[in-house]
Enzyme design. Structure first.
Site, PDB file in Angstrom:
ATOM      1  CD  GLU A  91       8.896  -0.682  -2.743  1.00 59.65           C
ATOM      2  OE1 GLU A  91       9.283  -0.405  -1.588  1.00 59.65           O
ATOM      3  OE2 GLU A  91       7.960  -0.091  -3.324  1.00 59.65           O
ATOM      4  CB  THR A  96       2.789  -4.408   1.573  1.00 56.13           C
ATOM      5  OG1 THR A  96       2.119  -3.158   1.343  1.00 56.13           O
ATOM      6  CG2 THR A  96       4.273  -4.250   1.313  1.00 56.13           C
ATOM      7  CE  LYS A 102       2.252   3.021  -3.962  1.00 60.02           C
ATOM      8  NZ  LYS A 102       3.396   2.401  -4.652  1.00 60.02           N
ATOM      9  NE  ARG A 104       2.034   1.678 -10.551  1.00 62.20           N
ATOM     10  CZ  ARG A 104       2.953   1.846  -9.616  1.00 62.20           C
ATOM     11  NH1 ARG A 104       2.841   2.829  -8.731  1.00 62.20           N
ATOM     12  NH2 ARG A 104       3.974   1.022  -9.527  1.00 62.20           N
ATOM     13  CG  ASP A 141       4.343  -0.654  -2.520  1.00 64.14           C
ATOM     14  OD1 ASP A 141       3.263  -0.826  -1.935  1.00 64.14           O
ATOM     15  OD2 ASP A 141       4.744   0.457  -2.918  1.00 64.14           O
ATOM     16  CE1 TYR A 172       8.712   7.591  -6.916  1.00 62.99           C
ATOM     17  CE2 TYR A 172       9.415   9.800  -6.311  1.00 62.99           C
ATOM     18  CZ  TYR A 172       8.846   8.932  -7.219  1.00 62.99           C
ATOM     19  OH  TYR A 172       8.409   9.412  -8.442  1.00 62.99           O
ATOM     20  CD  GLU A 209       5.695   1.011  -6.465  1.00 65.36           C
ATOM     21  OE1 GLU A 209       6.106   1.149  -5.305  1.00 65.36           O
ATOM     22  OE2 GLU A 209       5.285   1.963  -7.175  1.00 65.36           O
ATOM     23  NE  ARG A 266       5.637  15.539 -14.109  1.00 70.13           N
ATOM     24  CZ  ARG A 266       5.290  14.657 -13.159  1.00 70.13           C
ATOM     25  NH1 ARG A 266       4.035  14.512 -12.820  1.00 70.13           N
ATOM     26  NH2 ARG A 266       6.211  13.950 -12.544  1.00 70.13           N
ATOM     27  CG  ASP A 298       7.188   2.066  -0.208  1.00 69.59           C
ATOM     28  OD1 ASP A 298       8.296   1.505  -0.289  1.00 69.59           O
ATOM     29  OD2 ASP A 298       6.378   2.123  -1.159  1.00 69.59           O
ATOM     30  CG  HIS A 339      10.587   4.010  -9.615  1.00 66.04           C
ATOM     31  ND1 HIS A 339       9.647   3.346 -10.381  1.00 66.04           N
ATOM     32  CD2 HIS A 339       9.896   4.582  -8.590  1.00 66.04           C
ATOM     33  CE1 HIS A 339       8.450   3.510  -9.839  1.00 66.04           C
ATOM     34  NE2 HIS A 339       8.569   4.254  -8.748  1.00 66.04           N
ATOM     35  CD  GLN A 345       0.542   5.481  -6.884  1.00 61.60           C
ATOM     36  OE1 GLN A 345       0.553   4.354  -7.371  1.00 61.60           O
ATOM     37  NE2 GLN A 345       1.651   6.089  -6.491  1.00 61.60           N
ATOM     38  CD  GLU A 356       9.883   2.101 -13.318  1.00 68.35           C
ATOM     39  OE1 GLU A 356       9.550   1.426 -12.321  1.00 68.35           O
ATOM     40  OE2 GLU A 356      11.033   2.556 -13.486  1.00 68.35           O
ATOM     41  CB  THR A 393       9.890   1.014  -7.663  1.00 73.57           C
ATOM     42  OG1 THR A 393       8.562   1.203  -7.207  1.00 73.57           O
ATOM     43  CG2 THR A 393       9.905   0.060  -8.841  1.00 73.57           C
TER      44      THR A 393
END
Lengths: 403, 403
Positions: free
Chosen positions: A192, A248, A244, A228, A224, A119, A190, A133, A117, A124, A231, A349, A335
């Site tokens: 994808e 899937t 994860k 969270r 996916d 990224y 997610e 952050r 997978d 995203h 994770q 998101e 994603t």
């Protein structure tokens, strides 16, 4: 143009012709099928009846033998399909191998070898950074130098429609002193796009971006599923694992690269210029339009063409260290998220980390998935002459945790 | 006790009887074999000749059909082997199926389904932290709450003896402004112990620590080759990828759990007390003595019994989210490092991040691996009555990068 009755706007016209595995009624036997209009052509039966040279590749109930054949064979099967479906002299012979789509059960189209997978959506990655952050959002320092990826669990890649049981695990909210254990409270999706490897490669020999289409057979949709909270607690320092690995989901029909000629677009401009092994001469951005539906309501429309890293770049990166490809390897884009609010590919998101619940047209609100929620991701690509190439959908319903 | 001539100190006595795949001479056909003393018993041939009920499980050239059978079948095969090798009446029949070990070529014993690598040595995790953050060394906050793990690449798990080509990739030393591309300069090993899953599990149903021996068939040695410079640059935020995916080597013989009864010891005391799903009632620490040789010189002797998380705990964690097991799943312990300097399981630790080159008895020094270096990891466990259970070895030689 065809002896079949096909609606002009069918997502499964003669320019598409994707492949999958299906069964009919209660009969367990799995066959290779090609959706055409409202039907699925039983390709296994049609190839056997016509004694096609490629018929032996279609008898195992999964696509792997066809995937393992050469791109020349892939072209041959596709040309034969188009002949069959356009030449009236084949009509009588083939009509009996057309099964109404409503009568088929689709299955996992291929046995997954390794699952990777990526990224690769800049929007995203920036959203994720900003959510966690807010004062120091930025891409990781390596992000524009290489397509970040990791290995996932091949054994829990499931066919569309397989229910997803809410996983249990450890989580520690920032406010908590110690971790706790229980069903995930932040279950997410997610959206994808997945790339299915057909022809294998040799250990020690990287696959160049130019050789992408010699190895990759086709494209599917991927959900996916992601927990969270699991994770956040488990991922340092070695990356996501149980967050994860519970499920899937992939769409049933693998759209061959040859069906995507009209979807190919230039990828986003890359700055800094990537290393030589990541440079591409051909356009392999793909103008795929995804849609995410939650309990039937459209909640997002992520545009795949906005991905920063393209599929040939991901493949070249995956193999630059000498790692070999096997038939059935699956790698997913990460994603897919566009620049707009309604183009976000995850609930993380869409709800901005859970801080901004979003409303569904039926008045309900969501941050993350609730038990009983059903998610459907669908996709289309432009075909020739205004036609649409349909990817079908990947569907999954959340079942409550047993414990 | 046996009609065979066996040295008292053989690592492959009647209390061991591990399984692997081998071929003889130039004949490509692979057979299942059991090393006994200086020979390998051709189990495929012996089972066929005696019309054993389990003979059909041994004809595919890999262990997977035997792995997929139940623990009852595993016991049955093992008991039969011991009968054959102890009862004089079988001597004539079986002697012709004994091949001198020097004449066999060993192969990958099983087709790997999913590969997971853990990070369960406290000494290793602390060393790694101290090497990279000398002033602030500490375990990650989750480390004592869960066995950290990640998925690796199953398609590049290789048989012992397969050469390892130095991988190329991106790296950025802290002192550099931008990443560069080229052959890894910090090629390393990780001495690990691998656990091979036999009986599969059901999706959604975690495997408890008590059910460990109902699913895990046996144990092997693993060298998790690692490119530290690639790893440092790529691993944030999703973990190691290309730094590990070019090669993982495994030893040829899978030692059944039943052979390790005398090696079972209490694991280290765990504080804090783990969550319920990670608690164990039986002792599954394993007193395995590993040895790492570099170009023939013993450089380290990692003691496996010092691992913080045990194999049943790793398995329970791996499945607590509902992820299922498949026959052929392999999970490795993570680098095995003991408290002493000569018990470190990686060159990263032996050379303290490259800052303290170590000397070999031939006067050469090393930090990381040089082209042409050969690494051999071997292991033994205590058996009954002072016997040693041998794991054999996992061997690999570094070839130069082609580019």
């Amino acid at each position: 143009m065809t002896w079949l009755e096909l609606a002009d706007d069918t997502p499964f016209g003669l320019d598409n012709l994707p492949y999958g595995a299906f069964s009919v009624g209660g009969v367990p036997e799995r066959r290779i099928g090609v959706p055409v209009g409202e039907h699925v052509l039983d390709l296994t039966a049609a190839a056997a009846e016509t004694a096609a040279a490629f018929a032996p590749l279609l008898t195992s109930g999964v696509l792997n033998p066809l995937l393992a054949a050469s791109p020349g064979t892939w072209r041959e099967v596709r040309e034969r399909l188009r002949d069959w479906l356009t030449e009236p002299r084949y009509a009588d012979q083939l009509r009996k191998h057309l099964v109404p789509q409503g009568e088929v059960t689709t299955h996992l189209a291929f046995e997954v070898a390794d699952y990777v997978d990526f990224y690769s959506s800049e929007h995203h990655a920036l959203n994720a950074s900003e959510i966690f952050r807010p004062d120091a959002a930025e891409l990781p320092p390596n992000w524009k130098h290489l397509p970040i990826g990791y290995h996932g669990r091949a054994g829990t890649v499931f066919a569309s429609g397989t229910p997803v049981v809410r996983p249990r695990g450890q989580r520690k909210p920032r406010s908590a002193d110690a971790p706790s254990f229980g069903p995930s409270r932040l279950l997410d999706i997610e959206a994808e796009v997945g790339f299915v490897v057909g022809a294998p490669s040799t250990v020690g020999t990287p696959v160049s971006t130019e050789d992408f289409a010699d190895h990759v057979f086709g494209v599917c949709l991927v959900n996916d599923w992601s927990a969270r909270d699991l994770q956040a607690w488990e991922s340092q320092p070695l990356g996501p694992f149980l967050a994860k690995s519970f499920a899937t989901s992939v769409s049933p029909w693998i759209v061959p690269l040859a069906a995507l000629d009209h979807a190919r677009v230039e990828g986003p401009k890359q700055d800094p210029e990537p290393f030589d092994y990541l440079r591409t001469t051909e356009n392999w951005g793909l103008d795929l339009a995804l849609e995410i539906r939650l309990n039937g309501h459209l909640v997002s429309s992520p545009p795949f063409a906005t991905q920063y890293w393209t599929a040939p770049q991901q493949l070249a990166h995956l193999t630059i260290n000498g790692a070999s490809l096997r038939t059935g390897d699956l790698y997913a884009s990460g994603t897919v998220t566009g620049p707009e609010r309604d183009q976000r590919g995850s609930l993380l998101e869409l709800s901005w980390g859970g801080r901004e619940p979003f409303e569904l047209p039926d008045g309900q609100t969501r941050t993350f998935l609730e038990d009983g929620d059903e998610v459907v991701i669908s996709g289309t690509a432009p075909g020739p002459g205004g036609a649409r190439i349909g990817f079908g959908e990947v569907r999954g319903k959340v079942l409550p945790s047993p414990g």
